[in-house]
Design a protein around this motif. Structure first.
Motif, PDB file in Angstrom:
ATOM      1  N   ARG A 166       0.836  -1.215   0.000  1.00 48.83           N
ATOM      2  CA  ARG A 166       0.000   0.000   0.000  1.00 48.83           C
ATOM      3  C   ARG A 166       0.864   1.255   0.000  1.00 48.83           C
ATOM      4  NH1 ARG A 166      -5.525  -0.265   3.315  1.00 48.83           N
ATOM      5  NH2 ARG A 166      -5.967  -2.458   3.222  1.00 48.83           N
ATOM      6  N   GLY A 204       2.127   1.756  -3.386  1.00 49.63           N
ATOM      7  CA  GLY A 204       1.045   2.253  -4.237  1.00 49.63           C
ATOM      8  C   GLY A 204       0.590   3.663  -3.910  1.00 49.63           C
ATOM      9  N   GLY A 205       1.214   4.292  -2.913  1.00 60.23           N
ATOM     10  CA  GLY A 205       0.848   5.661  -2.550  1.00 60.23           C
ATOM     11  C   GLY A 205      -0.443   5.739  -1.762  1.00 60.23           C
ATOM     12  N   LEU A 206      -0.924   4.590  -1.247  1.00 63.97           N
ATOM     13  CA  LEU A 206      -2.192   4.582  -0.514  1.00 63.97           C
ATOM     14  C   LEU A 206      -1.987   4.808   0.975  1.00 63.97           C
ATOM     15  CD1 LEU A 206      -3.611   1.487  -2.369  1.00 63.97           C
ATOM     16  CD2 LEU A 206      -4.431   3.822  -2.622  1.00 63.97           C
ATOM     17  N   LEU A 207      -0.773   4.600   1.435  1.00 70.14           N
ATOM     18  CA  LEU A 207      -0.416   4.873   2.832  1.00 70.14           C
ATOM     19  C   LEU A 207       0.869   5.692   2.837  1.00 70.14           C
ATOM     20  CD1 LEU A 207      -0.793   1.509   4.826  1.00 70.14           C
ATOM     21  CD2 LEU A 207      -2.103   3.595   5.154  1.00 70.14           C
ATOM     22  N   HIS A 254      -1.256   7.538  -9.224  1.00 73.31           N
ATOM     23  CA  HIS A 254      -2.397   6.651  -9.481  1.00 73.31           C
ATOM     24  C   HIS A 254      -2.551   6.306 -10.967  1.00 73.31           C
ATOM     25  CE1 HIS A 254      -4.109  10.675 -10.077  1.00 73.31           C
ATOM     26  NE2 HIS A 254      -4.949  10.099 -10.897  1.00 73.31           N
ATOM     27  N   ILE A 267      -0.226   3.137 -11.822  1.00 77.49           N
ATOM     28  CA  ILE A 267      -0.306   1.939 -10.975  1.00 77.49           C
ATOM     29  C   ILE A 267      -1.570   1.136 -11.248  1.00 77.49           C
ATOM     30  CG2 ILE A 267      -0.862   1.333  -8.577  1.00 77.49           C
ATOM     31  CD1 ILE A 267       1.402   3.071  -7.730  1.00 77.49           C
ATOM     32  N   TYR A 322      -3.552  -2.055  -9.317  1.00 80.32           N
ATOM     33  CA  TYR A 322      -3.497  -2.664  -7.983  1.00 80.32           C
ATOM     34  C   TYR A 322      -4.547  -3.768  -7.877  1.00 80.32           C
ATOM     35  CZ  TYR A 322      -2.422  -2.410  -2.952  1.00 80.32           C
ATOM     36  OH  TYR A 322      -1.986  -2.667  -1.681  1.00 80.32           O
ATOM     37  N   ALA A 339      -5.923  -6.629  -5.027  1.00 79.07           N
ATOM     38  CA  ALA A 339      -5.840  -7.148  -3.654  1.00 79.07           C
ATOM     39  C   ALA A 339      -7.201  -7.685  -3.255  1.00 79.07           C
ATOM     40  CB  ALA A 339      -5.428  -6.031  -2.690  1.00 79.07           C
ATOM     41  N   TYR A 378      -8.746  -7.246  -0.615  1.00 82.25           N
ATOM     42  CA  TYR A 378      -9.486  -6.234   0.154  1.00 82.25           C
ATOM     43  C   TYR A 378      -9.898  -5.036  -0.693  1.00 82.25           C
ATOM     44  CZ  TYR A 378      -4.557  -4.956   0.371  1.00 82.25           C
ATOM     45  OH  TYR A 378      -3.257  -4.706   0.042  1.00 82.25           O
ATOM     46  N   LEU A 379      -9.624  -5.085  -1.983  1.00 85.38           N
ATOM     47  CA  LEU A 379     -10.046  -4.001  -2.881  1.00 85.38           C
ATOM     48  C   LEU A 379     -11.500  -4.247  -3.283  1.00 85.38           C
ATOM     49  CD1 LEU A 379      -8.854  -1.538  -4.590  1.00 85.38           C
ATOM     50  CD2 LEU A 379      -8.725  -3.174  -6.438  1.00 85.38           C
ATOM     51  N   THR A 380     -12.387  -3.338  -2.906  1.00 87.57           N
ATOM     52  CA  THR A 380     -13.810  -3.506  -3.213  1.00 87.57           C
ATOM     53  C   THR A 380     -14.180  -2.642  -4.411  1.00 87.57           C
ATOM     54  OG1 THR A 380     -14.145  -3.733  -0.837  1.00 87.57           O
ATOM     55  CG2 THR A 380     -16.119  -3.509  -2.188  1.00 87.57           C
ATOM     56  N   LEU A 381     -14.826  -3.247  -5.377  1.00 83.75           N
ATOM     57  CA  LEU A 381     -15.256  -2.489  -6.556  1.00 83.75           C
ATOM     58  C   LEU A 381     -16.698  -2.005  -6.347  1.00 83.75           C
ATOM     59  CD1 LEU A 381     -13.639  -4.806  -9.227  1.00 83.75           C
ATOM     60  CD2 LEU A 381     -12.659  -2.799  -8.104  1.00 83.75           C
ATOM     61  N   TYR A 382     -17.225  -1.278  -7.329  1.00 82.88           N
ATOM     62  CA  TYR A 382     -18.583  -0.728  -7.178  1.00 82.88           C
ATOM     63  C   TYR A 382     -19.597  -1.832  -7.482  1.00 82.88           C
ATOM     64  CZ  TYR A 382     -16.357   3.648  -6.402  1.00 82.88           C
ATOM     65  OH  TYR A 382     -15.585   4.629  -5.853  1.00 82.88           O
ATOM     66  N   PHE A 394      -9.750  -4.142 -13.364  1.00 85.30           N
ATOM     67  CA  PHE A 394      -9.544  -2.810 -12.770  1.00 85.30           C
ATOM     68  C   PHE A 394      -8.067  -2.401 -12.848  1.00 85.30           C
ATOM     69  CE2 PHE A 394      -8.338  -0.518  -8.837  1.00 85.30           C
ATOM     70  CZ  PHE A 394      -9.096   0.632  -8.981  1.00 85.30           C
TER      71      PHE A 394
END
Lengths: 205, 221
Positions: free
Chosen positions: A46, A49-52, A74, A77, A79, A81, A83-87, A144
């Motif tokens: 993360r 990926g610049g998310l943290l 973004h 990249i 990504y 995972a 835990y990645l939730t899509l719409y 994605f």
């Protein structure tokens, strides 16, 4: 894409997750991050990926000779995972159109269908992806990640929930993106590790 | 960046039209609140000043019951990370601001229409000024609540925090809005409302600029 991480540390409140992790990923390379459960593999990914934001240290990104600014990271990249939730209220194709629009890409119906076919998802399903199985959702996460053909692909446990055909698709994508850019995989799976040119083991602090 | 922001706005609008979470909650809130006010008044005659204050109270609490959805929904569905990977923070903020603006403007039109329908004593003398104040009020409410929604989205007690944090931030807007609406209702000269319009305009500029500057820090961990 060239990634250089220098003495990265991460703390959540006072609890240190890991300390002084350094590595370099060269273009054309598949780089593995391994480590015991709770060692901070996903946290490190993360951060890459610049998310943290890291508690200490710095990561530099370069495309050719041009430095990539954190504000535009973004775009470079992809990504994946668990835990990645899509719409989930939208269908698979609606999700693709949505991602393409937000990324400012033009995307045709045929291209969307080709992407779905590539990851082995049915092209004619109109129901929301909340009705998909966990394996199908994982395949949607692959869509994605690769839609905008990013030069850096970050994969966290990429084969989780996937059958043997799904694994073959993931490794096909890894092979393609190795030539196109660089791939970083956070995993403990032996099959995933076998795809990597080099690995680093993250030790919990 | 504008195209990205519009895409985020379209995504939120499509999602809301499909799930109708905020719309239904807001409409029910407005209808129930006005029904309670009507029962409470039970034939009492109120001054235009009191009615104006009541209109803004309904507008404030209606906004509090639905406008945090823009960010809270992303957090509850777990899609915050997805959006972080898709768009720049500026595009996300602008898209969410546009969505909240549309929601609060439509909501305020609905509240005013119902208010005019059920409150016989509420008569607007200067409709042009009245709708200008409503437009500025909607802009200010949308702008302030968008950044506050982003701040509280990850908190455990978001339902309580949102109105508690919003009230002091919205207080200057509420005071100027109530005063300007009162002038529009009572048919006072236009120049009497000028200081309130200036305050509303300045508030919108300041709160929107500060929100743009702060959003990067709020959006990333």
């Amino acid at each position: 894409m060239h990634v250089q991480a220098e003495t990265i540390s991460k703390k959540f409140n006072r609890r240190a997750v890991f300390r002084d992790v350094s590595f370099t990923v060269e273009p054309g390379e598949v780089f593995g991050i391994t480590g015991r459960n709770g060692s901070g593999k996903s946290t490190l990914l993360r951060i890459v990926g610049g998310l943290l934001t890291p508690s200490g240290g710095e990561i530099r990104y370069r495309l050719g000779t041009v430095a990539v600014a954190p504000e535009t990271l973004h775009r470079s990249i992809g990504y994946v995972a668990p835990y990645l939730t899509l719409y989930e209220e939208f269908s698979a194709e609606e999700n693709i159109v949505l991602y393409a629009r937000i990324r400012g890409l033009r995307h045709t119906h045929a291209e969307a269908q080709a992407l779905l076919e590539r990851v082995g998802l049915p092209v004619d399903r109109r129901d929301p992806i909340r009705a998909f199985s966990s394996g199908m959702k994982q395949r949607m996460r692959l869509v994605f990640a690769i839609l905008h053909r990013p030069p850096l692909l970050l994969l966290d446990e990429p084969i989780s929930n996937l059958d043997s055909e799904g694994k073959r698709i993931v490794y096909g994508i890894v092979d393609e993106f190795r030539r196109h850019g660089a791939v970083i995989i956070a995993t403990n799976d032996a099959e995933d590790i076998a795809q990597c040119d080099r690995t680093i083991s993250v030790e919990a602090a | 960046m504008i195209r990205q922001a519009l895409a985020v706005f379209r995504k939120d609008l499509a999602s809301e039209l499909r799930t109708r979470y905020a719309i239904n909650a807001l409409l029910m809130f407005v209808v129930v609140t006005l029904a309670v006010i009507m029962f409470a008044l039970a034939g009492e005659t109120l001054t235009p000043t009191a009615l104006t204050g009541m209109l803004w109270v309904v507008m404030f609490f209606a906004a509090m019951s639905g406008l945090s959805r823009s960010f809270v929904a992303e957090e509850e569905r777990g899609t915050t990370m997805t959006l972080q990977l898709l768009a720049s923070p500026t595009a996300v903020y602008l898209g969410k601001l546009l969505f909240n603006l549309l929601l609060v403007a439509a909501l305020n039109v609905f509240i005013v229409a119902l208010f005019l329908l059920v409150m016989d004593q509420f008569v607007v003398s200067q409709f042009g000024l009245f709708w200008l104040v409503m437009l500025l009020g909607s802009l200010g409410i949308a702008s302030a609540t968008t950044i506050i929604a982003a701040i509280i989205a990850r908190a455990n007690t978001k339902g309580t925090l949102f109105p508690v944090l919003s009230f002091p931030v919205l207080l200057p807007l509420l005071m100027a809005g109530i005063n300007a609406t009162k002038i529009a209702v009572e048919d006072v000269r236009w120049d009497a409302v000028w200081p309130d319009l200036q305050l509303l305009g300045s508030y919108i500029v300041v709160i929107t600029t500060v929100s743009f500057l702060l959003f990067d820090f709020v959006w990333k961990d």
